[in-house]
Design a protein around this motif. Structure first.
Motif, PDB file in Angstrom:
ATOM      1  N   PHE A 114       0.782  -1.348   0.005  1.00  0.00           N
ATOM      2  CA  PHE A 114      -0.033  -0.073  -0.036  1.00  0.00           C
ATOM      3  C   PHE A 114       0.839   1.140   0.041  1.00  0.00           C
ATOM      4  CE2 PHE A 114      -2.087  -3.384   2.164  1.00  0.00           C
ATOM      5  CZ  PHE A 114      -3.337  -3.493   1.592  1.00  0.00           C
ATOM      6  N   THR A 115       0.533   2.326  -0.935  1.00  0.00           N
ATOM      7  CA  THR A 115       1.550   3.410  -0.919  1.00  0.00           C
ATOM      8  C   THR A 115       0.599   4.631  -0.948  1.00  0.00           C
ATOM      9  OG1 THR A 115       1.170   3.453  -3.381  1.00  0.00           O
ATOM     10  CG2 THR A 115       3.135   2.571  -2.501  1.00  0.00           C
ATOM     11  N   VAL A 167      -8.154   0.207   5.578  1.00  0.00           N
ATOM     12  CA  VAL A 167      -7.446  -0.695   5.023  1.00  0.00           C
ATOM     13  C   VAL A 167      -6.985  -1.576   6.042  1.00  0.00           C
ATOM     14  CG1 VAL A 167      -5.176  -1.213   4.039  1.00  0.00           C
ATOM     15  CG2 VAL A 167      -6.483   0.212   2.846  1.00  0.00           C
ATOM     16  N   PHE A 226       3.414  -1.392   3.917  1.00  0.00           N
ATOM     17  CA  PHE A 226       2.983   0.124   3.842  1.00  0.00           C
ATOM     18  C   PHE A 226       4.190   1.051   3.501  1.00  0.00           C
ATOM     19  CE2 PHE A 226      -0.376  -1.855   6.133  1.00  0.00           C
ATOM     20  CZ  PHE A 226      -1.446  -1.356   5.975  1.00  0.00           C
ATOM     21  N   ASP A 242      -3.064  -0.825  -9.365  1.00  0.00           N
ATOM     22  CA  ASP A 242      -2.623   0.548  -9.027  1.00  0.00           C
ATOM     23  C   ASP A 242      -3.082   1.598 -10.021  1.00  0.00           C
ATOM     24  OD1 ASP A 242      -1.627  -0.595 -11.609  1.00  0.00           O
ATOM     25  OD2 ASP A 242       0.646  -0.075 -11.032  1.00  0.00           O
ATOM     26  N   VAL A 254      -2.165  -1.501  -4.049  1.00  0.00           N
ATOM     27  CA  VAL A 254      -3.352  -0.601  -3.769  1.00  0.00           C
ATOM     28  C   VAL A 254      -3.019   0.596  -3.305  1.00  0.00           C
ATOM     29  CG1 VAL A 254      -5.506  -0.794  -2.937  1.00  0.00           C
ATOM     30  CG2 VAL A 254      -4.729  -2.893  -3.645  1.00  0.00           C
ATOM     31  N   HIS A 255      -3.643   1.656  -3.655  1.00  0.00           N
ATOM     32  CA  HIS A 255      -3.378   2.921  -2.909  1.00  0.00           C
ATOM     33  C   HIS A 255      -4.194   3.112  -1.768  1.00  0.00           C
ATOM     34  CE1 HIS A 255      -1.583   3.931  -7.000  1.00  0.00           C
ATOM     35  NE2 HIS A 255      -0.578   4.259  -6.423  1.00  0.00           N
ATOM     36  N   ALA A 256      -3.567   3.567  -0.713  1.00  0.00           N
ATOM     37  CA  ALA A 256      -4.445   3.721   0.447  1.00  0.00           C
ATOM     38  C   ALA A 256      -4.854   4.984   0.305  1.00  0.00           C
ATOM     39  CB  ALA A 256      -3.572   3.517   1.841  1.00  0.00           C
ATOM     40  N   TYR A 311      -9.492  -0.163  -2.672  1.00  0.00           N
ATOM     41  CA  TYR A 311      -9.149  -0.461  -1.210  1.00  0.00           C
ATOM     42  C   TYR A 311     -10.397  -0.825  -0.613  1.00  0.00           C
ATOM     43  CZ  TYR A 311     -10.420   3.993   0.932  1.00  0.00           C
ATOM     44  OH  TYR A 311     -11.088   5.102   1.523  1.00  0.00           O
ATOM     45  N   LEU A 336     -10.786  -4.527  -0.737  1.00  0.00           N
ATOM     46  CA  LEU A 336      -9.438  -5.195  -0.227  1.00  0.00           C
ATOM     47  C   LEU A 336     -10.082  -6.787   0.505  1.00  0.00           C
ATOM     48  CD1 LEU A 336      -6.611  -5.635   0.472  1.00  0.00           C
ATOM     49  CD2 LEU A 336      -7.194  -4.037   2.554  1.00  0.00           C
TER      50      LEU A 336
END
Length: 293
Positions: free
Chosen positions: A61-62, A82, A95, A200, A237-239, A252, A255
Motif C-alpha cells: 500500500f502506497t 485498510v 506500507f 494500481d 493498492v493505493h491507500a 481498497y 480489499l
C-alpha cells in the motif's frame, strides 16, 4: 606391524566419524536445508516478484500527501479502512507512505497502528520525487540523498531502524539505472508492483482517458490470476481517497474481496518482514530478470 595396524584403525575410525549416523537414527539431525528466496527482477535490478514458485501474495500500500492542495488529490485517507480490513481478515501488509504523510497529525495514530499491528512499514521517499522521464534523470544524486535522509528521519521517529525498512518502493514506481544505483548505494533494496495487474490504476477518475473502474480492475485481477497465476505477486493498492471516485469505486474498498478471493484460490499473504527475516537467517537469494505480462 603393531604401528601399521594402529594407524590403519585410526584411519578407518576417522572415515566412520565423517559418515552420517543413520544406523540408529536416535540422535541424528539432518543438515538443515538452505531455503532459497527467489527474486524476479527487471532489467534495472528492481524486484517485481518474490518466490514465484510459492503460492503467496505480497499486498503493498502506497500513499502521498500533496501539500499544495492540502491533501485534496493525494492523501493517506484510506489507511484506517485498510488497516481495519487487514485486522478483520488476520492478514498483514507492507506500507510505503511518503515521509510527508508522517508529518500530518491526522495520520499519526494510523501509522502507529501499522507498527503495533505487525505490518511492514517503510516509505516511498519523503517528498515523492519524480526521479526521471525514461532514461533522463530529473533530479541530482544530492537531491535523492537529501530526500532519503528526511524519509529516514521520519521512520526513525516512529522507532524503526534502517534494517527494519531497507526494502522500499521508488516514488511513482518510476526509475532509471542511475536512480536505482543511487538508492542501492544508500542501502535500499527496491521493489515495484508486478506488471500486468491494474489495481494500481485506482487513482484515475471517470472521464480520464486512462480511467479504469474498480469493477473492471477486479475483473482484470481475476482474469490475470486464472491465466497467469499470482505466485509471488507484489500487488499494489493505493491507500488514498482520490477525488472523482466514489467510495465503491476505490479499490481498497474491495480489499476484503481480494483477500477472500485469493484465499479461496489457495494463496497466503506475506510481507517484506518475511523477506528480511529470511535474509537474517542468511538464506540464499537467487535473482533472475523476468518481465511478465
Amino acid at each position: 606391524m603393531k604401528t601399521k595396524i594402529i594407524l590403519l584403525l585410526a584411519a578407518v575410525l576417522a572415515v566412520v566419524a565423517c559418515l552420517p549416523c543413520q544406523a540408529t537414527g536416535k540422535h541424528t539431525k539432518k543438515a538443515p536445508k538452505r531455503a532459497c528466496i527467489e527474486l524476479e527482477n527487471d532489467q534495472y535490478g528492481v524486484t517485481r516478484r518474490i518466490n514465484p514458485k510459492c503460492k503467496a501474495v505480497y499486498l503493498v500500500f502506497t500513499a502521498h500527501y500533496s501539500t499544495n492542495d492540502n491533501g485534496h488529490f493525494e492523501n493517506f485517507d484510506g489507511i484506517v479502512p485498510v488497516l481495519d480490513v487487514l485486522k478483520e481478515k488476520k492478514v498483514r501488509g507492507s506500507f510505503f507512505p511518503t515521509g510527508l504523510c508522517f508529518d500530518q497529525p491526522q495520520y499519526k495514530a494510523a501509522i502507529k497502528r501499522i507498527v503495533d499491528e505487525g505490518h511492514y512499514l517503510s516509505a516511498h521517499s519523503y517528498g515523492h520525487l519524480l526521479m526521471c522521464e525514461g532514461e533522463k534523470s530529473l533530479v541530482t544524486r544530492d537531491s535523492i540523498d537529501n530526500d532519503i535522509k528526511l524519509m529516514e528521519k521520519k521512520l526513525g521517529e516512529v522507532g524503526l531502524k534502517k534494517s527494519q525498512y531497507c526494502w522500499m518502493i521508488p516514488p511513482y514506481e518510476t526509475y532509471n539505472q542511475e536512480n536505482v544505483d543511487e538508492l542501492q548505494r544508500l542501502g535500499y533494496h527496491l521493489i515495484s508492483p508486478t506488471p500486468g495487474i491494474k489495481t494500481d490504476m485506482d487513482w484515475t477518475a471517470p472521464g480520464d482517458k486512462n480511467y479504469v473502474s474498480a469493477h473492471d480492475i477486479m475483473q482484470q485481477l481475476w482474469d490475470h490470476e486464472a491465466k497467469h497465476g499470482m505466485n509471488g505477486v507484489i500487488l499494489l493498492v493505493h491507500a488514498m481517497n482520490y477525488p472523482g471516485r466514489t467510495q465503491a469505486d476505490r479499490v481498497y474498498d474491495h480489499l476484503g474481496e481480494i483477500i477472500d478471493g485469493l484465499r479461496a484460490r489457495g494463496y497466503t499473504f506475506k510481507t517484506m518482514n518475511d523477506v528480511i527475516a529470511a535474509s537474517r537467517k542468511r538464506l540464499v537469494f537467487n535473482t533472475s530478470i523476468v518481465e511478465r505480462p
